[in-house]
Structure formats: C-alpha cells, structure tokens
Design an enzyme around this catalytic site. Sequence first.
Site, PDB file in Angstrom:
ATOM      1  N   ASP A 241       0.845  -1.200   0.000  1.00 15.72           N
ATOM      2  CA  ASP A 241       0.000   0.000   0.000  1.00 15.72           C
ATOM      3  C   ASP A 241       0.881   1.252   0.000  1.00 15.72           C
ATOM      4  OD1 ASP A 241       0.981  -0.319   2.522  1.00 15.72           O
ATOM      5  OD2 ASP A 241      -0.887   0.157   3.565  1.00 15.72           O
ATOM      6  N   GLU A 242       2.029   1.129  -0.664  1.00 12.87           N
ATOM      7  CA  GLU A 242       2.967   2.259  -0.761  1.00 12.87           C
ATOM      8  C   GLU A 242       3.014   2.768  -2.195  1.00 12.87           C
ATOM      9  OE1 GLU A 242       6.969   2.125   1.112  1.00 12.87           O
ATOM     10  OE2 GLU A 242       6.296   0.100   1.633  1.00 12.87           O
TER      11      GLU A 242
END
Lengths: 347, 199
Positions: A241-242
């Site tokens: 989720d980066e």
Amino acid sequence: MSGPVSLTPSALGRLMPMHVLLAPDGRIRRVGPTLQKLRPGKLMTGHDLLSLFEMRRPRSARSIEWLMQAGQARLHLAFRQPPCTTFKGLVVGLGAEGALINLSFGISAVEAVAQYGLTLGDFAPTDLTVEMLYLVEAKTAVMEETRKLNQRLQAARVAAEEQAFTDTLTGLKNRRAMEHVLTRLVDRGGRFGLMHLDLDFFKAVNDSLGHAAGDHVLQQVARILVDETRREDTVARIGGDEFVVVIKGIVDAAELEATARRIICRLEEPIFFDGCPCRISASIGAIASTHYDRPDPGLMQHDADMALYASKRAGRGRMTMSDAMSIDRRRPGLTAASSAPGPLGTD
Amino acid sequence: MHGLINRSIQCFLADTYGTDFWAAVAVGAGIGPQGFETMLHYDDALTEAVLSGAADRLGKPRAALLEDLGIFLVSNPRLEALRRLLRFGGEDFIEFLQSLDDLAGRARLAVPDLDLPDLELQEHGARRFRLLCRWHVPGGCHVMTGILRALADDYGALVVLNLCDATADDAAVEIELLDSRFSEGRGFSLAIPVDQGAA
C-alpha cells in the site's frame, strides 16, 4: 480377359507380402515373405491357421468351415504367441483350392516395424503403411520443434514479466519503472518533487472486508492519484500500500503541500466496496530535488521515507517535507523530519 | 524462408565454425544471436544476408558453403530426423533418386508451409540421371549436391556428381551411378531408434 489368373508364388509374395494361402482343411499352404519374417525360426507353412492366429472379428470366423464358405469377408485377427500383433485382413474363397487371406498391420504398424525390424522392402509399393510411418515420424519431429518453441516463448514471457514496468493490479508503474524515471530525471538535471505515500488504516480494510476489498481500494487509490496529478507526472505503486509520485518541475514546498492535501482529502472520502464504506487516509513524505546540490535517487527516496515516518508519528493523514540538507526551507504548517523514525504501528 | 530451413543453416554454421562465428554472422545479418525459430517465417533477404555474410567471413565461395550445408544436413547426428525422412524415399539409391520428385510434396504433408525446392529427375539410361532443381532462392542445386553426396554415402552407393548450368535459376545436377552397392552404407530401419537425436 475373363477367367482365372495364375500367379507365381514370388509374384504373389511381392503383391501381397503378408498373405496366407489356406488349404480347404485350414492348413497353411504358403505365407508371404513379410508375414513369415514376423515369426523367425518358426516356419508357418503346414500349421493350422487357427493354431497360430486368434480370429477376433467376426466371431464366426473362428471356424474353418465358415472361412471357406465366406466368399469374401473382412477379418480382424492377432497372433496367439507374443508379440500378439494385431492384423486386419480380407479372406477370399478359392473354391476347392481353399482360401486366400491378405493381411495388413493397420494402426499397429508403428509398433510392428519396431518389434520386427521391418524395412521398406517388406511392404508392397502400393501399401501406404510406409507413408503413414513417414508422417508419424515427421509430425513427431515437428511437434517436438513446436514444443521447444513454446518452452522458449514461455521462458521469454516470464523474463518479460520480470522486466515489466507495470503493476498488474493497478495499472500504475511499478518500483522498477519509478526508479528508471527518477534516474533519468536526475541524469538530465531535471527539477522535480518526490512524494512517498503510505495508506493509513488500509490493513483494517483488508482484515475486516477481505483482500478483494483491499484490491478494490488500491485500484481506487490509483485512480485518485492519477486524477490528482498531471500527465507528465509519474505515479507508481512500489509495495503493498505504498506509492510514489514524481511531480515534474515542482519543487516549491507550498505547491507540493497543496497537491498532497488535495490527494489526502480525496483519499479520505469513503470508497465503497459491495455497499460497505472503506475509510482510509494517507501519510506522505515529500522532498524536492533542489534540496540537493547533486540529487541522488536513492538518497531522495530515503529522505522522503524518513519524512513519511515523521507524518505517521505525527498522527497520520498528513504530509511532511523532508529537510535533508538542513537548509531552512520549512514553511508554516509543515512538519520537518530531522531524526530517524521511532517504532510505528502497522499502518 | 521457412524457419526450419533458416534454423538448419544456423545449426550448420554454429556447429561447423563455432558459436562465436555464428554470433558474428547473426549480428552482421541483423538478427540476435539466438537466431531463427524453426516454426516461424522469415524474409528471404535475411537468409541471403546470413549466407553471404558467412561466405564472406570464411572467404569461401557461396556454392561450396551451400554444398557443405547439404552434407551437414544428412550426416550430422543432431539432424538424424532429417536423414531418416529422406531415407523413407527408397530402399536403394536409385529408388531414393526417383522419390525426389515427391520430396516437396512429402515435406508439405508434414509441414504444409515448408517451401523445399521443386525437384525433377530425368533419366538418361539406367545409371545416368539429371536432377533439375527450382527454388525461390538461388543455390538450391548446390545444397542438393551436398545432400546427394552424403546420401550416396549413406546408401553405400558410389556416384559422380556434376553441376551444370549453375548460373540459371533451374540449374541441374548430373548424377552418374558407378556402383549402387559400393559399401555397406548406414542402416535404416523404419522404426524410430530410441535414442534418436532431435533436429
């Protein structure tokens, strides 16, 4: 032109190298040279047909009387002793002289030529068995080449996937592509802002609504990031989720902050999955290439990462401008990251 | 040109003159060192670039290179499948010669888009033949000369081969059969040997 035709035994043998000439009592009077070759060391002449062959179809062919009276009939038969090669054939009645059976291997030919070491000369020139063997062999060779080609293509595909620049879930660029873009920008002396973005509360979405919801959220985040940036900017998903956003030509902290606030604002609107609202936010660390005398992609990513951790520590849902060169570029409303991050939660 | 033919040329150059030599020829012709895929088609110009590039580097006449290619196709163990498919043509060398008229058709049974030379055997007496060879690229008769030379050996036949009219599109090979059972030759069984090398 009508009337009986007489053939010498050798002519009969050449025309039908697998024939059996039967006496009226079912004894074998003569066999063709190829058929005899299948039983080396055991002369077939003089034996009972039914002692050497098992008549498989039709069942009535199991009696010599039937064979003698059949006139003309198709046969399926096999050797009684191993190898129990199967044959197809035709019996033709010869009246008081007995009967003539002509045999062929049918589809057992491939096996038979191997078992008995047959050569071209063992087949009548009119027999298409050799053409069939040729085709079987040629097709096998071609299939082998096709199989090799498929293997090479498969390997090339795996290699291409490894070298791909696209994140398959979101359609954004991946880490490799992002690093490529950064290196090119730095090499050309371009000015740009770099944002490292990590979603907040994403793990909760995954845990409560499942991975399908998580994937949906990531896709919506990707859409928002693309919406909120320009065509010339680069948006990449570099991990679970980066995300990294490279904003070309913008190095002013206030401008970067405005963009970051817009993005965070949009991300905080609930994203619906199957009617359930998923609520997330984002922490962002940002850095401008002009902070460095000589920007280095690795160092810039590191500094942006530090700033991101500062945002997380400061309570999430915010953006921190890195101050890597200790030059005072801080602006009101921005948190400066100057020390290594402490322990953080999962988000 | 079909990939099978291009790949054979590649195999011949790499096996005979080394992979470095092949890599240099491939780069010169504008293809990667992996070269040709057997089941794809390539422009004839690419084949020509490979052949002339190799001949130039070796300082060898193109005709001689093509004849060596023909010999390689029949005698190299890695291409045993090809030798076997040719040997299906007949039990002795004369039968084999007579089967050459059907060679292109036979090949198309297995690989419908394979473009082998059109061959026509003319008989001038029992032991003299003339093989006409028409192909969409020049030099087919040189390759055939090599193939005939190697297959005569394979059948154990003693032959004299002469190229005539080498400049024309439909050049011919003159074949004189001196002895059809000159030597033992190599065996041929219809069954595929278990350890047969792949082409």
